[in-house]
Design an enzyme around this catalytic site. Structure first.
Site, short mmCIF file in Angstrom:
data_model
loop_
_atom_site.label_atom_id
_atom_site.label_comp_id
_atom_site.label_asym_id
_atom_site.label_seq_id
_atom_site.Cartn_x
_atom_site.Cartn_y
_atom_site.Cartn_z
N ASP A 18 0.83 -1.21 0.00
CA ASP A 18 0.00 0.00 0.00
C ASP A 18 0.87 1.26 0.00
OD1 ASP A 18 -2.38 1.36 -0.03
OD2 ASP A 18 -2.75 1.20 2.12
N GLY A 19 0.34 2.31 -0.60
CA GLY A 19 1.01 3.61 -0.54
C GLY A 19 1.60 4.11 -1.84
N GLY A 21 0.05 5.49 -4.35
CA GLY A 21 -0.53 6.79 -4.71
C GLY A 21 0.08 7.91 -3.88
N ASN A 66 -10.92 -2.63 -5.66
CA ASN A 66 -10.15 -1.63 -6.41
C ASN A 66 -10.82 -1.26 -7.75
OD1 ASN A 66 -6.89 -2.80 -5.23
ND2 ASN A 66 -8.11 -1.08 -4.50
N TRP A 67 -11.85 -2.03 -8.16
CA TRP A 67 -12.62 -1.64 -9.34
C TRP A 67 -13.31 -0.30 -9.10
CZ3 TRP A 67 -11.88 -4.42 -13.64
CH2 TRP A 67 -11.50 -5.76 -13.52
N ARG A 69 -12.03 2.36 -8.25
CA ARG A 69 -11.15 3.49 -8.60
C ARG A 69 -11.50 3.99 -10.01
NH1 ARG A 69 -5.32 2.43 -5.78
NH2 ARG A 69 -6.19 1.77 -3.79
N ARG A 186 1.76 -4.91 6.21
CA ARG A 186 1.17 -3.85 5.38
C ARG A 186 2.06 -2.62 5.43
NH1 ARG A 186 -5.05 -2.34 4.41
NH2 ARG A 186 -4.73 -0.63 2.96
N ARG A 192 -5.10 -1.87 8.69
CA ARG A 192 -6.32 -2.64 8.44
C ARG A 192 -6.01 -3.72 7.41
NH1 ARG A 192 -7.42 2.59 6.61
NH2 ARG A 192 -7.13 2.86 4.37
N SER A 194 -8.24 -4.70 4.91
CA SER A 194 -8.84 -4.41 3.60
C SER A 194 -9.24 -5.69 2.85
CB SER A 194 -7.89 -3.55 2.75
OG SER A 194 -7.62 -2.33 3.40
C1 IPE Z 1 -5.47 -2.81 -0.38
O1 IPE Z 1 -5.12 -1.48 -0.49
C2 IPE Z 1 -5.42 -3.48 -1.72
C3 IPE Z 1 -4.10 -3.68 -2.30
C4 IPE Z 1 -2.96 -3.39 -1.74
C5 IPE Z 1 -4.09 -4.25 -3.61
P1 IPE Z 1 -6.21 -0.33 -0.69
O2 IPE Z 1 -5.44 0.92 -0.81
O3 IPE Z 1 -7.12 -0.67 -1.80
O4 IPE Z 1 -7.02 -0.40 0.69
P2 IPE Z 1 -7.91 0.70 1.40
O5 IPE Z 1 -8.94 1.15 0.41
O6 IPE Z 1 -7.01 1.80 1.81
O7 IPE Z 1 -8.50 -0.02 2.58
C1 IPE Z 2 -1.37 0.27 -3.44
O1 IPE Z 2 -1.23 1.63 -3.46
C2 IPE Z 2 -1.63 -0.30 -4.81
C3 IPE Z 2 -2.99 -0.79 -5.00
C4 IPE Z 2 -3.97 -0.75 -4.12
C5 IPE Z 2 -3.29 -1.37 -6.28
P1 IPE Z 2 -2.45 2.62 -3.47
O2 IPE Z 2 -2.82 2.90 -4.89
O3 IPE Z 2 -3.56 2.12 -2.63
O4 IPE Z 2 -1.80 3.91 -2.83
P2 IPE Z 2 -2.44 4.91 -1.78
O5 IPE Z 2 -3.00 4.08 -0.65
O6 IPE Z 2 -3.51 5.67 -2.50
O7 IPE Z 2 -1.31 5.77 -1.35
MG MG Z 3 -4.06 2.34 -0.68
#
Ligand code: IPE
Ligand code: IPE
Ligand code: MG
EC number: 2.5.1.-
Length: 247
Positions: A18-19, A21, A66-67, A69, A186, A192, A194
């Site tokens: 995660d992270g 973005g 994630n769909w 998004r 994580r 969490r 997720s």
């Molecule tokens: C969990 O991360 C899914 C993946 C790492 C692929 P998310 O970024 O989608 O989770 P939430 O929405 O913050 O709980």
């Molecule tokens: C994890 O990074 C990758 C996926 C969930 C596919 P994010 O895209 O969730 O990045 P943040 O949480 O927005 O920083």
């Molecule tokens: Mg994320």
């Protein structure tokens, strides 16, 4: 391997990557750049896990939620997985990595499903680390699909309700044959699950690290493994008593 202390190495590490973005935002870059950088961290993580003696590494790459998004980001993430398999499959195969994919397959469009199947089939005989890619994966979706299959068997008279045991449920999940994760890690500071490995993670050690996924280095990974080695796992029992000297 250098720098690695003789520690209890988890057999199965599962990572919520995660992270991406936030990594990009912090640099004024589009989110897609974070995902791109994240792929490099994936390559390093597979190498580090294999060198450390981890037998199974599960990476959460795309969740069933994630769909939700923006379409462009979803398309980008699909494209990155395809590019990763096209570019890295030969290397992973050479490194004796076995690939397994978990997650729902029926709603995957285009050439992604054939690629996932190719990755699994090409590497099915490999004996090194198993890289489990959780793609289009959600634990509730996985459990729902498994329950439906079991319910169908009961309805058809092929299975008695009392034959539905924890072992049979586990064997009906996408992770059939894969040991439960010893460690679920994580990145990015979020604490969490997720919707990740809800059944399999019943007794996993949880570790939340502040690093954003693109910043997750070999050192971060090794220090997480050291933290795991300091945990005391009980599985509902009592701590193993330390043998008294002379006993
Ligand atoms: C969990 O991360 C899914 C993946 C790492 C692929 P998310 O970024 O989608 O989770 P939430 O929405 O913050 O709980
Ligand atoms: C994890 O990074 C990758 C996926 C969930 C596919 P994010 O895209 O969730 O990045 P943040 O949480 O927005 O920083
Ligand atoms: Mg994320």
């Amino acid at each position: 391997m250098q720098n690695l202390l003789p520690i209890t190495v988890p057999e199965h590490v599962a990572i919520i990557m995660d992270g991406n973005g936030r990594w990009a935002n912090a640099r004024g870059l589009p989110r897609t750049m974070g995902h791109r950088k994240g792929v490099e961290a994936v390559r390093d993580a597979v190498k580090t896990a294999a060198e450390a003696g981890v037998r199974y590494l599960t990476l959460f790459a795309f969740s069933s939620e994630n769909w939700n998004r923006p379409q462009a980001e979803v398309t980008d993430l699909m494209g990155l997985l395809k590019a990763f398999i096209r570019r890295d499959l030969a290397d992973l195969h050479r490194e004796n990595v076995r690939i397994r994919i978990i997650g729902e397959r029926s709603n995957l469009r285009g050439d992604i499903l054939p690629l996932l199947i190719e990755a699994e089939e090409t590497t099915s005989g490999n004996t090194g680390i198993t890289l489990v890619i959780a793609f289009n994966y959600g634990a509730r979706d996985e459990l729902t699909r498994a329950m439906r299959r079991l319910a169908t068997e009961v309805a058809q008279g092929r299975l008695a309700p009392e034959d539905i045991t924890p072992e049979r449920i586990a064997a009906s999940l996408d992770t059939a044959g894969i040991p439960d994760p010893d460690l679920i890690l994580r990145t990015s500071g979020e604490e969490r699950l997720s919707n990740f490995l809800l059944w399999q993670g019943a007794y996993s050690e949880l570790l939340f690290v502040p690093e954003l996924w693109p910043d997750f280095t070999r050192e971060t990974f090794l220090s997480a493994l050291e933290k795991f080695a300091c945990r005391e796992r009980r599985f509902g029992g009592l701590a193993q008593p330390t043998l008294a000297v002379g006993s």
